[in-house]
Design a protein around this motif. Sequence first.
Motif, PDB file in Angstrom:
ATOM      1  N   UNK A  23      -9.139   0.665   5.463  1.00 48.52           N
ATOM      2  CA  UNK A  23      -9.348   1.894   4.630  1.00 48.52           C
ATOM      3  C   UNK A  23      -7.977   2.770   4.708  1.00 48.52           C
ATOM      4  N   UNK A  24      -7.408   2.819   6.025  1.00 51.63           N
ATOM      5  CA  UNK A  24      -6.517   3.462   6.311  1.00 51.63           C
ATOM      6  C   UNK A  24      -5.120   3.119   5.525  1.00 51.63           C
ATOM      7  N   UNK A  25      -4.916   1.997   4.845  1.00 57.41           N
ATOM      8  CA  UNK A  25      -3.983   1.463   4.182  1.00 57.41           C
ATOM      9  C   UNK A  25      -3.974   1.250   2.550  1.00 57.41           C
ATOM     10  N   UNK A  26      -5.451   1.772   1.969  1.00 59.75           N
ATOM     11  CA  UNK A  26      -5.521   1.484   0.764  1.00 59.75           C
ATOM     12  C   UNK A  26      -4.673   2.116  -0.210  1.00 59.75           C
ATOM     13  N   UNK A  27      -3.489   2.959   0.273  1.00 58.47           N
ATOM     14  CA  UNK A  27      -2.425   3.576  -0.772  1.00 58.47           C
ATOM     15  C   UNK A  27      -1.679   2.389  -1.136  1.00 58.47           C
ATOM     16  N   UNK A  41       0.959  -8.672  -5.308  1.00 56.16           N
ATOM     17  CA  UNK A  41       0.117  -7.798  -4.879  1.00 56.16           C
ATOM     18  C   UNK A  41       0.011  -7.732  -3.321  1.00 56.16           C
ATOM     19  N   UNK A  42       0.027  -6.513  -2.943  1.00 54.90           N
ATOM     20  CA  UNK A  42      -0.238  -6.312  -1.359  1.00 54.90           C
ATOM     21  C   UNK A  42      -1.502  -6.766  -0.992  1.00 54.90           C
ATOM     22  N   UNK A  78      -0.704  -6.413   5.757  1.00 52.08           N
ATOM     23  CA  UNK A  78      -1.207  -5.432   6.724  1.00 52.08           C
ATOM     24  C   UNK A  78      -0.189  -5.002   7.870  1.00 52.08           C
ATOM     25  N   UNK A  79       0.440  -6.195   8.462  1.00 48.81           N
ATOM     26  CA  UNK A  79       1.290  -6.254   9.597  1.00 48.81           C
ATOM     27  C   UNK A  79       2.487  -5.275   9.180  1.00 48.81           C
ATOM     28  N   UNK A  80       2.852  -5.366   7.973  1.00 48.67           N
ATOM     29  CA  UNK A  80       4.246  -4.640   7.752  1.00 48.67           C
ATOM     30  C   UNK A  80       3.872  -2.966   7.402  1.00 48.67           C
ATOM     31  N   UNK A  81       2.533  -2.809   6.865  1.00 48.86           N
ATOM     32  CA  UNK A  81       2.104  -1.545   6.648  1.00 48.86           C
ATOM     33  C   UNK A  81       1.757  -0.943   8.004  1.00 48.86           C
ATOM     34  N   UNK A  89       8.921  -1.972  -0.132  1.00 47.05           N
ATOM     35  CA  UNK A  89       9.910  -1.844   0.992  1.00 47.05           C
ATOM     36  C   UNK A  89      10.669  -3.020   1.548  1.00 47.05           C
ATOM     37  N   UNK A  90       9.747  -4.082   1.837  1.00 48.49           N
ATOM     38  CA  UNK A  90      10.129  -5.336   2.404  1.00 48.49           C
ATOM     39  C   UNK A  90      11.173  -6.080   1.460  1.00 48.49           C
TER      40      UNK A  90
END
Length: 96
Positions: A23-27, A41-42, A78-81, A89-90
């Motif tokens: 939920x923290x990374x839904x953006x 797609x991430x 997720x690990x990059x986020x 960005x990657x």
Amino acid sequence: MLKTHFNKMHNFWMPSGGAKCRERFQWAYINYIRTKDYIFMPALSKNADCIEDTTVRRQFELRFPEYPKENIIPIYALEALKQEGGLHCCSWNILK
């Protein structure tokens, strides 16, 4: 503000009740990469099978009908986020 800079904008609906970590990374879903033939797609789960990933993937399919479903490729991000980076960005990193 963004509407003045872009011809077309899409809203993404997100389910509630997902894992707090995700939920923290839904953006991050807005941090996708679109090329002529593919959308990368991430994904917040390794198999892109969590409720967030499957919901957003379906929305990509609906909003970009010109792309075949198999050309919308989930990339585990997720690990990059967690390291404050995103899929887009990657893609800017070039190793020489």
